[in-house]
Design an enzyme around this catalytic site. Structure first.
Site, PDB file in Angstrom:
ATOM      1  N   ASP A 175       0.869  -1.223  -0.016  1.00 59.19           N
ATOM      2  CA  ASP A 175       0.029   0.094   0.005  1.00 59.19           C
ATOM      3  C   ASP A 175       0.985   1.254  -0.023  1.00 59.19           C
ATOM      4  OD1 ASP A 175      -1.821   2.203   0.796  1.00 59.19           O
ATOM      5  OD2 ASP A 175      -3.156   0.984   1.685  1.00 59.19           O
ATOM      6  N   SER A 200      -0.327   4.146   2.207  1.00 53.96           N
ATOM      7  CA  SER A 200      -0.150   4.225   3.663  1.00 53.96           C
ATOM      8  C   SER A 200       1.325   4.472   3.687  1.00 53.96           C
ATOM      9  CB  SER A 200      -0.557   2.705   4.104  1.00 53.96           C
ATOM     10  OG  SER A 200      -1.754   2.743   4.032  1.00 53.96           O
ATOM     11  N   TYR A 248     -12.451   4.405   2.600  1.00 52.60           N
ATOM     12  CA  TYR A 248     -12.482   6.249   2.188  1.00 52.60           C
ATOM     13  C   TYR A 248     -13.485   6.722   2.421  1.00 52.60           C
ATOM     14  CZ  TYR A 248      -8.301   4.532  -0.742  1.00 52.60           C
ATOM     15  OH  TYR A 248      -7.047   4.179  -1.116  1.00 52.60           O
TER      16      TYR A 248
HETATM   17  P1  NAD Z   1      -7.467   9.469   2.777  1.00 55.35           P
HETATM   18  O1  NAD Z   1      -6.179  10.146   2.695  1.00 55.35           O
HETATM   19  O2  NAD Z   1      -8.278   9.365   1.581  1.00 55.35           O
HETATM   20  O3  NAD Z   1      -8.203  10.754   3.745  1.00 55.35           O
HETATM   21  C1  NAD Z   1      -7.709  11.135   4.958  1.00 55.35           C
HETATM   22  C2  NAD Z   1      -8.845  11.177   6.000  1.00 55.35           C
HETATM   23  O4  NAD Z   1      -9.465  12.472   5.903  1.00 55.35           O
HETATM   24  C3  NAD Z   1      -9.744  10.037   6.096  1.00 55.35           C
HETATM   25  O5  NAD Z   1      -9.557   9.350   7.193  1.00 55.35           O
HETATM   26  C4  NAD Z   1     -11.216  10.537   5.834  1.00 55.35           C
HETATM   27  O6  NAD Z   1     -12.034   9.914   6.414  1.00 55.35           O
HETATM   28  C5  NAD Z   1     -10.842  11.870   6.045  1.00 55.35           C
HETATM   29  N1  NAD Z   1     -11.871  13.002   5.810  1.00 55.35           N
HETATM   30  C6  NAD Z   1     -12.631  13.181   4.585  1.00 55.35           C
HETATM   31  N2  NAD Z   1     -13.410  14.089   4.617  1.00 55.35           N
HETATM   32  C7  NAD Z   1     -13.375  14.532   5.819  1.00 55.35           C
HETATM   33  C8  NAD Z   1     -14.120  15.932   6.352  1.00 55.35           C
HETATM   34  N3  NAD Z   1     -14.906  16.510   5.660  1.00 55.35           N
HETATM   35  N4  NAD Z   1     -13.772  15.855   7.860  1.00 55.35           N
HETATM   36  C9  NAD Z   1     -12.858  15.197   8.243  1.00 55.35           C
HETATM   37  N5  NAD Z   1     -11.977  14.146   7.710  1.00 55.35           N
HETATM   38  C10 NAD Z   1     -12.583  13.919   6.555  1.00 55.35           C
HETATM   39  O7  NAD Z   1      -7.495   8.270   3.865  1.00 55.35           O
HETATM   40  P2  NAD Z   1      -6.377   7.285   4.074  1.00 55.35           P
HETATM   41  O8  NAD Z   1      -5.490   8.154   5.156  1.00 55.35           O
HETATM   42  O9  NAD Z   1      -6.066   6.882   2.791  1.00 55.35           O
HETATM   43  O10 NAD Z   1      -7.185   6.335   4.774  1.00 55.35           O
HETATM   44  C11 NAD Z   1      -8.318   5.805   4.395  1.00 55.35           C
HETATM   45  C12 NAD Z   1      -8.888   4.791   5.303  1.00 55.35           C
HETATM   46  O11 NAD Z   1      -8.280   3.547   4.759  1.00 55.35           O
HETATM   47  C13 NAD Z   1      -8.850   4.659   6.699  1.00 55.35           C
HETATM   48  O12 NAD Z   1      -9.849   4.184   7.308  1.00 55.35           O
HETATM   49  C14 NAD Z   1      -7.598   3.945   7.076  1.00 55.35           C
HETATM   50  O13 NAD Z   1      -7.420   3.330   8.251  1.00 55.35           O
HETATM   51  C15 NAD Z   1      -7.982   2.672   6.003  1.00 55.35           C
HETATM   52  N6  NAD Z   1      -6.759   2.002   5.480  1.00 55.35           N
HETATM   53  C16 NAD Z   1      -6.887   0.703   5.468  1.00 55.35           C
HETATM   54  C17 NAD Z   1      -5.623  -0.164   5.212  1.00 55.35           C
HETATM   55  C18 NAD Z   1      -5.876  -1.406   5.166  1.00 55.35           C
HETATM   56  O14 NAD Z   1      -6.628  -1.986   5.595  1.00 55.35           O
HETATM   57  N7  NAD Z   1      -4.734  -2.277   4.018  1.00 55.35           N
HETATM   58  C19 NAD Z   1      -4.525   0.363   4.745  1.00 55.35           C
HETATM   59  C20 NAD Z   1      -4.503   2.059   4.843  1.00 55.35           C
HETATM   60  C21 NAD Z   1      -5.672   2.588   5.243  1.00 55.35           C
END
Ligand code: NAD
Length: 372
Positions: A127, A130, A230
């Site tokens: 990923d 991440s 997401y």
């Molecule tokens: P991202 O970079 O797309 O977004 C960052 C954060 O902004 C997210 O948590 C999103 O919910 C938040 N956001 C969007 N609109 C918002 C608003 N209006 N106000 C406040 N916050 C807002 O997200 P990311 O960091 O790539 O992570 C997304 C999700 O994927 C998370 O739940 C993360 O834990 C999960 N994840 C899972 C795996 C896995 O299982 N392999 C790996 C990485 C991330």
């Protein structure tokens, strides 16, 4: 296979798609690795380290003409001109940019955009979002502390007591959670907001306080769950309530770090100019969403500006400021992806039924396979 590692050409891009560590593993698996001279220099990997790992040094044309090319960023027109139609390309290729994908398809490449991998347990080790966002979240806090004229921890000294910094993190995904953890380690008091209900527990487990914006309708609750991990755009009523609460918290804050993103869309606006104007002089806002329009409309991509006594940090590509570690993690992500598409005999043989491979394959046979 012959695997090429060109030097990145995008301005400010310091990362490299393979490190001596990953080259050694590729060579051990009987691949021939061609590294462009100087490809790793900005990430502090020497040409001699690549040679010792078993790579041959070459020029840009040599690396780009390989059967498999590993890149950090999408190749530009000049680079595409040096690649062969049969080339397999792996990189962060911007899967939501339809024009960019078309340029790869027109060049006849078989291209895998690793940002498009699903957020599943099996995909975790490859990923790239991440691995890079984690470092960006860390660096955002260090940048904030650099521009903040005060310290983070509470400090009791003979000359009096200094108060702990108050940090607000907006968006508690990978970057936001790392920012919370880093700010806490430095001794700050941290609060955070996210649309997704699952974020509350994660914020609290890192010692942060969750800024709660209760859902008032089933629709709000349903949208807030997001899709595939997401976020989705929240209804206007929820955004208005969030903005009011966030404005209150920002007025009390010393540092605000914003990381909120919605895939394929402009970043949501979370800090209005009036909120910035109401913040304390000397406060710092670091907007990690600046390349996607910004969570604060005042932040300027690539620049650090001051607005009514508040410093707005709009620097882009923060992982490139940690080029050695960012490259090390990214290169391992690519290696893990390669395990899915190269068979036991070392041939390129992508399985048709693998969900990760299918999600990442963005171009093949002259066609774009993803609707951006
Ligand atoms: P991202 O970079 O797309 O977004 C960052 C954060 O902004 C997210 O948590 C999103 O919910 C938040 N956001 C969007 N609109 C918002 C608003 N209006 N106000 C406040 N916050 C807002 O997200 P990311 O960091 O790539 O992570 C997304 C999700 O994927 C998370 O739940 C993360 O834990 C999960 N994840 C899972 C795996 C896995 O299982 N392999 C790996 C990485 C991330």
């Amino acid at each position: 296979m012959q695997i090429g590692i060109p030097k990145e050409t995008l301005a400010g891009e310091t990362r490299v798609a393979a490190t001596p560590e990953t080259v050694k593993k590729l060579v051990a698996a009987k691949h021939q690795v061609l590294v462009e001279r100087g490809a790793g220099t900005r990430a502090r990997f020497r040409d001699s380290d690549y040679e010792q790992a078993g790579a041959s040094l070459t020029d840009a044309a040599g690396a780009l003409a390989s059967a498999l090319v590993l890149k950090v960023r999408r190749p530009d027109a000049a680079e595409l001109g040096r690649m062969q139609a049969s080339t397999v390309l792996l990189g962060m290729l911007d899967p939501f940019d339809a024009e960019g994908l078309k340029s790869l398809a027109d060049a006849g490449l078989t291209a895998f955009a690793l940002e498009a991998a699903p957020r599943t347990t099996r995909a975790q080790s490859l990923d790239v979002l991440s691995s890079q966002a984690n470092l960006a979240g860390y660096k955002a806090v260090l940048l904030a502390s650099h521009y903040y004229g005060r310290i983070f921890p509470m400090m009791m000294t003979a000359a009096g007591t200094l108060k702990a910094a108050r940090v607000v993190v907006l968006g508690a995904g990978v970057a936001g959670l790392q920012a919370i953890a880093t700010a806490r380690r430095l001794g700050a008091v941290v609060e955070a907001s996210d649309v997704r209900p699952a974020a509350r527990e994660q914020v609290e487990s890192l010692g942060g306080k969750f800024i709660d914006v209760p859902y008032e309708t089933d629709e709000e609750r349903e949208i807030a769950q997001g899709v595939g991990g997401y976020a989705r755009p929240m209804p206007a009523a929820w955004m208005t309530r969030q903005a009011a609460l966030v404005a209150e918290r920002c007025k009390q804050a010393d540092i605000v770090i914003t990381t909120a993103l919605i895939p394929g869309r402009p970043a949501p606006v979370l800090i209005q100019p009036e909120t910035v104007a109401a913040m304390k002089p000397g406060s710092v806002v670091v907007d990690l969403a600046v390349e996607r329009g910004g969570n604060c409309p005042l932040s300027v991509p690539g620049e650090v500006i001051e607005h009514e006594g508040v410093t707005l940090v709009g620097l882009t590509n923060l992982p490139a400021l940690l080029a050695t570690d960012a490259s090390a993690l990214y290169a391992r992500n690519l290696l893990d992806f390669l395990k899915l598409v190269i068979d036991a005999e070392g041939r390129f043989a992508p399985p048709a039924d693998d969900d990760i491979v299918k999600a990442c394959l963005v171009c093949q046979d002259g066609k774009v396979l993803r609707s951006a």
